[in-house]
Design a protein around this motif. Sequence first.
Motif, PDB file in Angstrom:
ATOM      1  N   GLN A 108       1.006  -1.335  -0.074  1.00 14.98           N
ATOM      2  CA  GLN A 108       0.130  -0.060   0.165  1.00 14.98           C
ATOM      3  C   GLN A 108       1.040   1.390   0.028  1.00 14.98           C
ATOM      4  O   GLN A 108       0.528   2.145  -0.769  1.00 14.98           O
ATOM      5  N   VAL A 109       2.006   1.334   0.976  1.00 14.91           N
ATOM      6  CA  VAL A 109       2.884   2.331   0.970  1.00 14.91           C
ATOM      7  C   VAL A 109       3.322   2.629  -0.609  1.00 14.91           C
ATOM      8  O   VAL A 109       3.507   3.670  -1.100  1.00 14.91           O
ATOM      9  N   ALA A 110       3.618   1.566  -1.319  1.00 13.80           N
ATOM     10  CA  ALA A 110       4.402   1.738  -2.750  1.00 13.80           C
ATOM     11  C   ALA A 110       3.137   2.243  -3.760  1.00 13.80           C
ATOM     12  O   ALA A 110       3.567   3.110  -4.566  1.00 13.80           O
ATOM     13  N   GLU A 111       2.216   1.768  -3.669  1.00 12.46           N
ATOM     14  CA  GLU A 111       1.081   2.036  -4.363  1.00 12.46           C
ATOM     15  C   GLU A 111       0.649   3.508  -4.292  1.00 12.46           C
ATOM     16  O   GLU A 111       0.321   4.172  -5.291  1.00 12.46           O
ATOM     17  N   VAL A 146       8.174  19.329  -2.512  1.00  6.28           N
ATOM     18  CA  VAL A 146       7.266  18.620  -1.674  1.00  6.28           C
ATOM     19  C   VAL A 146       8.096  17.801  -0.655  1.00  6.28           C
ATOM     20  O   VAL A 146       8.919  16.961  -0.674  1.00  6.28           O
ATOM     21  N   LEU A 147       7.727  17.956   0.726  1.00  2.07           N
ATOM     22  CA  LEU A 147       8.370  17.088   1.814  1.00  2.07           C
ATOM     23  C   LEU A 147       7.708  16.440   2.676  1.00  2.07           C
ATOM     24  O   LEU A 147       6.862  16.771   3.404  1.00  2.07           O
ATOM     25  N   VAL A 148       7.645  15.000   2.002  1.00  3.63           N
ATOM     26  CA  VAL A 148       6.799  14.023   2.643  1.00  3.63           C
ATOM     27  C   VAL A 148       7.451  12.641   2.309  1.00  3.63           C
ATOM     28  O   VAL A 148       8.073  12.387   1.380  1.00  3.63           O
ATOM     29  N   THR A 149       7.514  11.779   3.190  1.00  8.83           N
ATOM     30  CA  THR A 149       8.040  10.530   3.255  1.00  8.83           C
ATOM     31  C   THR A 149       6.837   9.573   2.545  1.00  8.83           C
ATOM     32  O   THR A 149       5.686   9.965   2.738  1.00  8.83           O
ATOM     33  N   PRO A 150       7.251   8.443   1.927  1.00  9.36           N
ATOM     34  CA  PRO A 150       6.406   7.449   1.502  1.00  9.36           C
ATOM     35  C   PRO A 150       5.550   7.054   2.561  1.00  9.36           C
ATOM     36  O   PRO A 150       4.145   6.847   2.291  1.00  9.36           O
TER      37      PRO A 150
END
Length: 242
Positions: A108-111, A146-150
């Motif tokens: 889900q993280v990757a998707e 954009v500053l956000v991790t997966p």
Amino acid sequence: MDDSAFLYEVQDLLAGLVGEDVVVTAVRPVGGRPWPRVEVAFRLADPPPAWRGQTQGSAYAPLAPDWRYATGREEPSGYAQLLADEVERAARRLVSPRPPATTPSPEQVAERWHWLLDRLALNGTVHQEAHGRLAVIREDGTSFTVLVTPEQWALIGEPLDPQADDPQDFNQLNPEDTYLVFYEDDLIWSTRPELPPIGWGAEIGRQIRQAIAQGRTDVGWYAYAPGDPDGPVDPDRRWTPT
């Protein structure tokens, strides 16, 4: 004015700004973040007799004086309105809670991350500069970061409304807001990469308030620039904040 005196005035104003369905019980500095913040504790004034949910909650906002000044909330009245808005939002979440959050699977993280990259690509070319840092460069050469991790994005990357296409609004309302930062489980436009975010426009609002306090009448927001030959000449079309 120190924080204690400032919050004392804020709490006095806050009671008149929140709705009748909410009672503020405390306004106090708290930890929990790398930056100073304030907690507003509240309770529901008159929950239904059959109500079985929570009746007490809290709302939060940054407290540091430099952040308050940069966002145009250096006066108790402006900060009290900010807290009133946060209390109203927290109260709505209390009576209409979201489903319990679940930890996204690696798939889900990757998707969801690929969805974000595809969505950002509608704005321009996406470059991954580092883990949790994306640069979006438009055809005209302008850009935003954009500053956000997966993993962070996966927590908010699924629409709460199953009928919705976007879990996030990427509409950049002002070119000065060149950072889209992960903050309090959301992506927020900001003029700086550091947290908490600072949105553009506070300085203009401050200048208008100062001019009004000086008795000037030539300030305000215009649909057309003053003196524009294509604009209206009726001064009543000018909007001046109160």
